[in-house]
Design a protein around this motif. Structure first.
Motif, PDB file in Angstrom:
ATOM      1  N   ALA A  96      65.929  86.881  90.766  1.00 43.07           N
ATOM      2  CA  ALA A  96      65.983  88.001  91.718  1.00 43.07           C
ATOM      3  C   ALA A  96      64.588  88.624  91.876  1.00 43.07           C
ATOM      4  O   ALA A  96      64.206  89.063  92.971  1.00 43.07           O
ATOM      5  CB  ALA A  96      66.982  89.051  91.229  1.00 43.07           C
ATOM      6  N   PHE A  97      63.841  88.639  90.788  1.00 44.43           N
ATOM      7  CA  PHE A  97      62.474  89.176  90.851  1.00 44.43           C
ATOM      8  C   PHE A  97      61.585  88.306  91.747  1.00 44.43           C
ATOM      9  O   PHE A  97      60.835  88.824  92.586  1.00 44.43           O
ATOM     10  CB  PHE A  97      61.891  89.265  89.432  1.00 44.43           C
ATOM     11  N   PHE A  98      61.701  86.985  91.585  1.00 41.14           N
ATOM     12  CA  PHE A  98      60.926  86.080  92.457  1.00 41.14           C
ATOM     13  C   PHE A  98      61.214  86.411  93.921  1.00 41.14           C
ATOM     14  O   PHE A  98      60.323  86.488  94.755  1.00 41.14           O
ATOM     15  CB  PHE A  98      61.323  84.610  92.227  1.00 41.14           C
ATOM     16  N   GLU A  99      62.505  86.560  94.185  1.00 42.02           N
ATOM     17  CA  GLU A  99      62.954  86.822  95.557  1.00 42.02           C
ATOM     18  C   GLU A  99      62.327  88.111  96.099  1.00 42.02           C
ATOM     19  O   GLU A  99      61.831  88.169  97.218  1.00 42.02           O
ATOM     20  CB  GLU A  99      64.493  86.932  95.528  1.00 42.02           C
ATOM     21  N   SER A 100      62.353  89.178  95.258  1.00 42.81           N
ATOM     22  CA  SER A 100      61.827  90.461  95.744  1.00 42.81           C
ATOM     23  C   SER A 100      60.312  90.367  95.960  1.00 42.81           C
ATOM     24  O   SER A 100      59.781  90.975  96.890  1.00 42.81           O
ATOM     25  CB  SER A 100      62.206  91.610  94.807  1.00 42.81           C
ATOM     26  N   CYS A 101      59.608  89.607  95.119  1.00 42.74           N
ATOM     27  CA  CYS A 101      58.152  89.429  95.335  1.00 42.74           C
ATOM     28  C   CYS A 101      57.930  88.682  96.645  1.00 42.74           C
ATOM     29  O   CYS A 101      57.042  89.031  97.430  1.00 42.74           O
ATOM     30  CB  CYS A 101      57.523  88.639  94.186  1.00 42.74           C
ATOM     31  N   HIS A 102      58.747  87.668  96.853  1.00 43.60           N
ATOM     32  CA  HIS A 102      58.624  86.852  98.054  1.00 43.60           C
ATOM     33  C   HIS A 102      58.780  87.728  99.306  1.00 43.60           C
ATOM     34  O   HIS A 102      57.975  87.644 100.244  1.00 43.60           O
ATOM     35  CB  HIS A 102      59.686  85.754  98.008  1.00 43.60           C
ATOM     36  N   LYS A 103      59.804  88.609  99.266  1.00 46.04           N
ATOM     37  CA  LYS A 103      60.059  89.486 100.430  1.00 46.04           C
ATOM     38  C   LYS A 103      58.885  90.418 100.704  1.00 46.04           C
ATOM     39  O   LYS A 103      58.598  90.763 101.838  1.00 46.04           O
ATOM     40  CB  LYS A 103      61.308  90.331 100.162  1.00 46.04           C
ATOM     41  N   GLU A 104      58.228  90.864  99.616  1.00 45.39           N
ATOM     42  CA  GLU A 104      57.093  91.798  99.797  1.00 45.39           C
ATOM     43  C   GLU A 104      55.765  91.058  99.950  1.00 45.39           C
ATOM     44  O   GLU A 104      54.704  91.669  99.901  1.00 45.39           O
ATOM     45  CB  GLU A 104      57.008  92.731  98.598  1.00 45.39           C
ATOM     46  N   ASP A 105      55.838  89.739 100.054  1.00 48.11           N
ATOM     47  CA  ASP A 105      54.642  88.921 100.215  1.00 48.11           C
ATOM     48  C   ASP A 105      53.675  89.039  99.039  1.00 48.11           C
ATOM     49  O   ASP A 105      52.448  89.111  99.216  1.00 48.11           O
ATOM     50  CB  ASP A 105      53.931  89.313 101.515  1.00 48.11           C
ATOM     51  N   ILE A 106      54.238  89.153  97.837  1.00 43.24           N
ATOM     52  CA  ILE A 106      53.406  89.229  96.625  1.00 43.24           C
ATOM     53  C   ILE A 106      53.465  87.874  95.928  1.00 43.24           C
ATOM     54  O   ILE A 106      54.553  87.380  95.613  1.00 43.24           O
ATOM     55  CB  ILE A 106      53.919  90.350  95.686  1.00 43.24           C
ATOM     56  N   SER A 107      52.316  87.291  95.698  1.00 39.96           N
ATOM     57  CA  SER A 107      52.277  85.957  95.093  1.00 39.96           C
ATOM     58  C   SER A 107      52.636  86.026  93.610  1.00 39.96           C
ATOM     59  O   SER A 107      52.176  86.922  92.889  1.00 39.96           O
ATOM     60  CB  SER A 107      50.872  85.369  95.253  1.00 39.96           C
ATOM     61  N   ILE A 108      53.453  85.063  93.156  1.00 35.19           N
ATOM     62  CA  ILE A 108      53.762  84.999  91.719  1.00 35.19           C
ATOM     63  C   ILE A 108      52.958  83.878  91.025  1.00 35.19           C
ATOM     64  O   ILE A 108      53.281  83.485  89.912  1.00 35.19           O
ATOM     65  CB  ILE A 108      55.279  84.833  91.460  1.00 35.19           C
ATOM     66  N   ASP A 109      51.927  83.404  91.686  1.00 32.80           N
ATOM     67  CA  ASP A 109      51.109  82.334  91.092  1.00 32.80           C
ATOM     68  C   ASP A 109      50.515  82.739  89.734  1.00 32.80           C
ATOM     69  O   ASP A 109      50.261  81.894  88.888  1.00 32.80           O
ATOM     70  CB  ASP A 109      49.930  81.975  92.018  1.00 32.80           C
ATOM     71  N   ASN A 110      50.256  84.042  89.561  1.00 34.46           N
ATOM     72  CA  ASN A 110      49.628  84.495  88.317  1.00 34.46           C
ATOM     73  C   ASN A 110      50.613  85.155  87.362  1.00 34.46           C
ATOM     74  O   ASN A 110      50.220  85.910  86.470  1.00 34.46           O
ATOM     75  CB  ASN A 110      48.489  85.475  88.638  1.00 34.46           C
ATOM     76  N   LEU A 111      51.896  84.877  87.566  1.00 27.53           N
ATOM     77  CA  LEU A 111      52.928  85.469  86.699  1.00 27.53           C
ATOM     78  C   LEU A 111      53.244  84.529  85.539  1.00 27.53           C
ATOM     79  O   LEU A 111      53.520  83.342  85.755  1.00 27.53           O
ATOM     80  CB  LEU A 111      54.205  85.712  87.510  1.00 27.53           C
ATOM     81  N   PHE A 112      53.256  85.066  84.317  1.00 31.77           N
ATOM     82  CA  PHE A 112      53.586  84.267  83.129  1.00 31.77           C
ATOM     83  C   PHE A 112      54.971  84.666  82.623  1.00 31.77           C
ATOM     84  O   PHE A 112      55.244  85.847  82.411  1.00 31.77           O
ATOM     85  CB  PHE A 112      52.546  84.486  82.017  1.00 31.77           C
ATOM     86  N   ILE A 113      55.819  83.664  82.433  1.00 29.66           N
ATOM     87  CA  ILE A 113      57.169  83.891  81.894  1.00 29.66           C
ATOM     88  C   ILE A 113      57.088  83.726  80.373  1.00 29.66           C
ATOM     89  O   ILE A 113      56.613  82.693  79.893  1.00 29.66           O
ATOM     90  CB  ILE A 113      58.164  82.832  82.443  1.00 29.66           C
ATOM     91  N   SER A 114      57.556  84.723  79.634  1.00 30.84           N
ATOM     92  CA  SER A 114      57.434  84.669  78.169  1.00 30.84           C
ATOM     93  C   SER A 114      58.645  84.024  77.522  1.00 30.84           C
ATOM     94  O   SER A 114      59.784  84.242  77.954  1.00 30.84           O
ATOM     95  CB  SER A 114      57.295  86.082  77.596  1.00 30.84           C
ATOM     96  N   ILE A 115      58.370  83.274  76.472  1.00 32.31           N
ATOM     97  CA  ILE A 115      59.447  82.793  75.610  1.00 32.31           C
ATOM     98  C   ILE A 115      59.026  83.009  74.158  1.00 32.31           C
ATOM     99  O   ILE A 115      57.833  83.102  73.855  1.00 32.31           O
ATOM    100  CB  ILE A 115      59.782  81.293  75.839  1.00 32.31           C
ATOM    101  N   GLY A 116      60.023  83.079  73.271  1.00 34.14           N
ATOM    102  CA  GLY A 116      59.726  83.285  71.849  1.00 34.14           C
ATOM    103  C   GLY A 116      59.918  81.999  71.067  1.00 34.14           C
ATOM    104  O   GLY A 116      60.114  80.925  71.639  1.00 34.14           O
ATOM    105  N   LEU A 117      59.859  82.129  69.753  1.00 32.58           N
ATOM    106  CA  LEU A 117      59.985  80.930  68.903  1.00 32.58           C
ATOM    107  C   LEU A 117      61.419  80.684  68.455  1.00 32.58           C
ATOM    108  O   LEU A 117      61.758  79.577  68.049  1.00 32.58           O
ATOM    109  CB  LEU A 117      59.115  81.072  67.649  1.00 32.58           C
TER     110      LEU A 117
END
Ligand code: 5GP
Length: 384
Positions: A102-123
């Motif tokens: 849903a976040f990707f979608e909202s960025c897309h609608k506002e024309d904000i690039s997610i190219d520099n977004l890092f998705i975190s995961i743990g161990l």
């Protein structure tokens, strides 16, 4: 900075404890000395964007400033604001694929690039974490460019290396940031699989690691040591934790950090998690026979290893652990945009002081001096 090694012999069997006698420095121990360089007439002439060519093949462009991947400031609202300003961003590891979609979608609608977004995961639960990334891929079209942040307070364990290797195998074309570490010796090993190494243990404003374990490395010496090693093999580093003032971001970049990550600096803003908390204090001023009450505003900020975070995300503190994070109420600081603007303004101004035409050239242009007293704080308590 070369290390002078003096070894104190505490011989016990074949082991000897090493004491590195050179003083390791932190941001408050140094300043950047202004100097005449190329002719820059205005801060607006400085190029704040940098092209990063990563070790494992990817390229990204932006200003190398990240929000910490903590629950408080690694949220969607903060991330979106940094991305909109051409910076980099993380989101914390507790979001579900549907929420991230849903976040990707909202960025897309506002024309904000997610190219520099890092998705975190743990161990923990590696299979589930990998599945989460795969779900993003299959359901939400999370395709290249994509970036992953593998987050562990302590990357000096075999499990961390195993997870890193596995994530690289599963996502060969991703930019992978991994950490945290606090010494140069492990950098080359991590860069076999990672692109960016997150450096800093014990420097964070909500951190108790140094108090509870005695472990950590001051940031200035750490950045110099890790950047030198990482850059020799085309790796990059992110200086994480300990940013008190915007000048510290400038210092990190001048010391050759490629990226800087901050938590506490963003935690008092409207966009950080949680409501504003008001506290009322009696002052010494008396009006109509009663003390004047002053109201101060705060926001909650907690470390990801704090008891509070363990209760919230891990079902409580395990009985073999001690809490290595603080719970704090920090002053409310208003809109995040104001701080982001101060960051870009501060970096641009630093560049004009040292004659650097772009962020990329800051380290080349900077002269760093060691100081005893970096700031004049005489009127600080009178700040309005
Ligand atoms: P700050 O910018 O607030 O000084 O530092 C943020 C960094 O502190 C985070 O990116 C992370 O590396 C570290 N950190 C976050 N929570 C904790 C914690 O509970 N314990 C420790 N030791 N470090 C933490």
């Amino acid at each position: 900075m070369c290390r002078s090694l003096s070894i104190i012999a505490l011989a016990k069997g074949n082991y000897m404890t090493q004491l590195l006698s050179e003083t390791y420095l932190d941001y408050s121990d140094i300043l950047i000395r202004p100097k005449m360089g190329i002719n820059l007439n205005s801060r607006k002439d400085v190029n704040l964007q940098r092209v990063f060519k990563f070790k494992h093949g990817q390229t990204r462009t932006g200003l190398g400033v990240f929000n910490a991947n903590m629950a408080t400031v690694g949220n969607f609202v903060v991330a979106k604001k940094l991305l909109a300003r051409g910076m980099f961003a993380t989101i914390h590891k507790h979001y579900t694929p549907d929420e991230i979609g849903a976040f990707f979608e909202s960025c897309h609608k506002e024309d904000i690039s997610i190219d520099n977004l890092f998705i975190s995961i743990g161990l923990k639960n590696t299979d589930a974490e990998i599945q989460k990334l795969k779900d993003l891929e299959s359901k939400y079209n999370w395709k290249s460019p994509r970036n992953i942040c593998i987050d562990a307070p302590n990357f000096y364990i075999q499990k961390a290396l195993d997870v890193l290797e596995r994530v690289r195998t599963e996502f060969p074309d991703s930019v992978i940031m991994a950490g945290n570490i606090a010494s140069g010796d492990i950098c080359l090993k991590l860069l076999d699989y990672a692109d960016i190494i997150k450096c800093g243990i014990g420097s964070g404003s909500a951190c108790l690691t140094r108090k509870q374990t005695g472990c950590g490395t001051p940031m200035v010496s750490l950045i110099l040591e890790c950047a030198d090693i990482a850059h020799s093999v085309n790796g990059h580093i992110c200086a994480d934790g300990g940013i008190v003032d915007i000048g510290d971001i400038c210092k990190a970049l001048c010391l050759n950090a490629d990226f800087v990550m901050a938590g506490g600096m963003f935690a008092g803003t409207d966009e950080a998690e949680g409501d504003i908390i008001e506290k009322h204090y009696e002052t010494n001023e008396i009006v109509d026979g009663a003390p004047v009450i002053q109201t101060k505003q705060f926001k909650a900020y907690y470390g990801m290893s704090s008891e509070y975070a363990n209760n919230k995300f891990a079902g409580g503190m395990s009985n073999y652990k001690t809490s290595e994070g603080r719970e704090l109420l920090i002053p409310y600081t208003g809109a995040l945009d104001k701080i982001l603007q101060d960051i870009t303004g501060g970096i641009a101004s630093c560049c004009t002081y040292i004659g650097a035409a772009s962020v990329k050239h800051m380290a080349k242009c900077a002269t760093i001096i060691q100081v005893h007293n970096q700031l004049n704080r005489v009127f600080e308590k009178y700040s309005v």
